[in-house]
Design a protein around this motif. Sequence first.
Motif, PDB file in Angstrom:
ATOM      1  N   VAL A   1      35.065  80.974  16.906  1.00 37.36           N
ATOM      2  CA  VAL A   1      36.550  81.186  16.570  1.00 37.36           C
ATOM      3  C   VAL A   1      37.367  80.055  17.050  1.00 37.36           C
ATOM      4  CG1 VAL A   1      38.671  82.530  18.774  1.00 37.36           C
ATOM      5  CG2 VAL A   1      35.635  83.811  18.608  1.00 37.36           C
ATOM      6  N   TRP A   2      38.723  80.008  16.807  1.00 42.21           N
ATOM      7  CA  TRP A   2      38.885  79.055  16.378  1.00 42.21           C
ATOM      8  C   TRP A   2      40.324  79.052  17.160  1.00 42.21           C
ATOM      9  CZ3 TRP A   2      41.205  76.462  11.040  1.00 42.21           C
ATOM     10  CH2 TRP A   2      41.866  75.167  11.593  1.00 42.21           C
TER      11      TRP A   2
ATOM     12  N   GLY B   1      30.373  84.971  25.462  1.00 42.44           N
ATOM     13  CA  GLY B   1      29.149  83.247  24.777  1.00 42.44           C
ATOM     14  C   GLY B   1      29.786  83.096  23.348  1.00 42.44           C
ATOM     15  N   ALA B   2      30.905  83.575  23.530  1.00 42.98           N
ATOM     16  CA  ALA B   2      31.628  83.237  22.091  1.00 42.98           C
ATOM     17  C   ALA B   2      31.100  81.850  21.906  1.00 42.98           C
ATOM     18  CB  ALA B   2      32.609  83.411  21.292  1.00 42.98           C
ATOM     19  N   ARG B   3      30.762  81.300  20.899  1.00 43.64           N
ATOM     20  CA  ARG B   3      31.304  79.946  19.789  1.00 43.64           C
ATOM     21  C   ARG B   3      32.952  79.463  19.954  1.00 43.64           C
ATOM     22  NH1 ARG B   3      29.461  79.697  14.485  1.00 43.64           N
ATOM     23  NH2 ARG B   3      29.154  77.138  14.957  1.00 43.64           N
ATOM     24  N   VAL B   4      33.424  78.839  20.857  1.00 42.00           N
ATOM     25  CA  VAL B   4      34.857  78.363  20.309  1.00 42.00           C
ATOM     26  C   VAL B   4      34.723  77.125  19.547  1.00 42.00           C
ATOM     27  CG1 VAL B   4      36.646  78.445  22.106  1.00 42.00           C
ATOM     28  CG2 VAL B   4      34.784  79.452  22.498  1.00 42.00           C
ATOM     29  N   VAL B   5      35.837  76.252  19.189  1.00 39.01           N
ATOM     30  CA  VAL B   5      36.462  75.449  19.079  1.00 39.01           C
ATOM     31  C   VAL B   5      37.940  75.595  19.472  1.00 39.01           C
ATOM     32  CG1 VAL B   5      36.944  75.201  16.508  1.00 39.01           C
ATOM     33  CG2 VAL B   5      36.786  73.100  17.127  1.00 39.01           C
ATOM     34  N   LEU B   6      38.667  74.152  19.984  1.00 40.15           N
ATOM     35  CA  LEU B   6      39.566  74.348  20.271  1.00 40.15           C
ATOM     36  C   LEU B   6      40.940  72.813  19.449  1.00 40.15           C
ATOM     37  CD1 LEU B   6      41.492  75.712  23.357  1.00 40.15           C
ATOM     38  CD2 LEU B   6      41.784  72.532  22.732  1.00 40.15           C
ATOM     39  N   GLY B   7      41.681  72.584  19.083  1.00 39.90           N
ATOM     40  CA  GLY B   7      42.408  72.001  18.576  1.00 39.90           C
ATOM     41  C   GLY B   7      43.702  71.567  18.818  1.00 39.90           C
ATOM     42  N   SER B   8      44.413  70.772  18.301  1.00 37.71           N
ATOM     43  CA  SER B   8      45.986  70.944  18.334  1.00 37.71           C
ATOM     44  C   SER B   8      46.134  69.864  17.320  1.00 37.71           C
ATOM     45  CB  SER B   8      46.822  70.175  19.505  1.00 37.71           C
ATOM     46  OG  SER B   8      48.119  70.348  19.640  1.00 37.71           O
ATOM     47  N   ASP B   9      47.806  69.516  17.028  1.00 36.62           N
ATOM     48  CA  ASP B   9      48.020  69.597  14.964  1.00 36.62           C
ATOM     49  C   ASP B   9      48.935  68.095  15.452  1.00 36.62           C
ATOM     50  OD1 ASP B   9      50.317  70.446  16.890  1.00 36.62           O
ATOM     51  OD2 ASP B   9      50.981  71.467  14.877  1.00 36.62           O
ATOM     52  N   HIS B  10      49.373  68.296  16.655  1.00 38.86           N
ATOM     53  CA  HIS B  10      50.796  66.991  17.682  1.00 38.86           C
ATOM     54  C   HIS B  10      50.313  66.833  19.209  1.00 38.86           C
ATOM     55  CE1 HIS B  10      54.516  69.588  17.439  1.00 38.86           C
ATOM     56  NE2 HIS B  10      53.738  69.658  15.585  1.00 38.86           N
ATOM     57  N   GLY B  11      51.124  66.304  19.546  1.00 40.94           N
ATOM     58  CA  GLY B  11      51.747  66.275  20.718  1.00 40.94           C
ATOM     59  C   GLY B  11      53.199  66.623  20.870  1.00 40.94           C
ATOM     60  N   ASN B  12      53.810  67.249  21.965  1.00 42.38           N
ATOM     61  CA  ASN B  12      54.820  67.554  22.601  1.00 42.38           C
ATOM     62  C   ASN B  12      55.029  68.225  23.755  1.00 42.38           C
ATOM     63  OD1 ASN B  12      57.534  68.840  22.452  1.00 42.38           O
ATOM     64  ND2 ASN B  12      57.307  70.170  20.599  1.00 42.38           N
ATOM     65  N   LEU B  13      54.183  68.938  24.360  1.00 39.53           N
ATOM     66  CA  LEU B  13      53.700  70.245  25.348  1.00 39.53           C
ATOM     67  C   LEU B  13      54.314  69.647  26.260  1.00 39.53           C
ATOM     68  CD1 LEU B  13      54.706  72.957  26.990  1.00 39.53           C
ATOM     69  CD2 LEU B  13      52.098  73.346  26.204  1.00 39.53           C
ATOM     70  N   GLU B  14      52.886  68.343  26.438  1.00 41.68           N
ATOM     71  CA  GLU B  14      52.577  67.738  26.706  1.00 41.68           C
ATOM     72  C   GLU B  14      53.429  66.724  27.667  1.00 41.68           C
ATOM     73  OE1 GLU B  14      52.235  64.520  24.946  1.00 41.68           O
ATOM     74  OE2 GLU B  14      51.810  66.769  24.076  1.00 41.68           O
ATOM     75  N   ASN B  15      54.349  66.397  27.165  1.00 43.00           N
ATOM     76  CA  ASN B  15      55.344  65.214  27.938  1.00 43.00           C
ATOM     77  C   ASN B  15      56.143  66.495  27.812  1.00 43.00           C
ATOM     78  OD1 ASN B  15      57.325  63.737  28.753  1.00 43.00           O
ATOM     79  ND2 ASN B  15      56.358  61.684  27.018  1.00 43.00           N
ATOM     80  N   LEU B  16      56.847  66.724  28.527  1.00 41.90           N
ATOM     81  CA  LEU B  16      58.492  67.896  28.675  1.00 41.90           C
ATOM     82  C   LEU B  16      59.095  66.492  29.056  1.00 41.90           C
ATOM     83  CD1 LEU B  16      57.507  70.929  30.034  1.00 41.90           C
ATOM     84  CD2 LEU B  16      57.739  70.455  27.837  1.00 41.90           C
ATOM     85  N   ASN B  17      59.433  65.671  29.218  1.00 40.49           N
ATOM     86  CA  ASN B  17      60.517  64.792  29.725  1.00 40.49           C
ATOM     87  C   ASN B  17      60.953  63.888  28.113  1.00 40.49           C
ATOM     88  OD1 ASN B  17      59.559  64.275  32.312  1.00 40.49           O
ATOM     89  ND2 ASN B  17      58.121  62.727  31.644  1.00 40.49           N
ATOM     90  N   VAL B  18      60.448  64.676  26.743  1.00 36.45           N
ATOM     91  CA  VAL B  18      61.168  64.174  25.867  1.00 36.45           C
ATOM     92  C   VAL B  18      61.231  65.790  24.732  1.00 36.45           C
ATOM     93  CG1 VAL B  18      59.922  62.208  25.495  1.00 36.45           C
ATOM     94  CG2 VAL B  18      59.110  63.184  24.566  1.00 36.45           C
TER      95      VAL B  18
END
Length: 289
Positions: A9-10, A230-247
């Motif tokens: 599951v991605w 017990g699912a096999r999981v991978v998690l990723g993101s394409d770019h930053g944005n939400l982590e810095n709501l000052n911009v």
Amino acid sequence: MSAAFAGLVWLALDGVGHPADAPPGSVWDQELPALRPLVDAGLALDTTLGVPGLPQSGTGQSCWLTGQDAVRYMGEHFGPHPGPTLQRLLRAAGLPGRLAQAGGRAALVNHYSPEYFAAQARRPRVGCFPYAFGAAGLPLNPPGLPLIPATLGLSYAEPWRPVRGLPELAHLGEELGRAAQDADLLVADLWFGDLLGHRGRVPTPPEVLTAGRAYLARVDALLGGLLHVGARVVLGSDHGNLENLNVKAHTLARVPFAGAGVDLRGAGDIVQAGQALAAELGLPPIPAA
């Protein structure tokens, strides 16, 4: 495909930078009992690929989906939607198509509303994930699978109030994990984080920060349900944005690449992460486009 590779599951986040590159008081500063340990144990990936400018969804997601340097293929960071050049790359090297050609079973488990299809009929602007799955001949809203709302139980309109509780998201994760036992790859295109991230500014509106934290808490609940069964999981993101709501704009932050029951293969950027995903599914490397 071999059963040894079944059940991945991605969770494809959009616009969620790594907590190590987030400012104090960010959406990451909360209790996330499933998500934060997984991310902290994983990798932080470069999204710039040595090209000036802010990373974008079109090229970033294409890197993940193809394992190719879509930024250099395109000649720049480009997005949000793939144009003819990126569409050509996704048709030639997209993970859903390659997996289907190898006899694998893949599905995009987003729920697409009638309003989405009506909007596409008026003005086609398909994102990378639905485009790649469509190019592989795979349907949207696949029958017989639990479908994930991209807002993860928040209302679409500001102030994005909860309309589904965290236990319901955890249960949805459990259902998705069980469904993955009959598939090789199930993908959730979680683009709502980027939409919220674009509401950032100084000072950050309290309702935006509240919604951003609520969204990550829902990612955490969904992930917790997956891990519980017990699912096999991978998690990723394409770019930053939400982590810095000052911009309001995208950021140069690194992005998470984390997994449970998968080999991340020491990836250092989003191209290598796409290659690691393909390898995890038993697909051979392909030459650079």
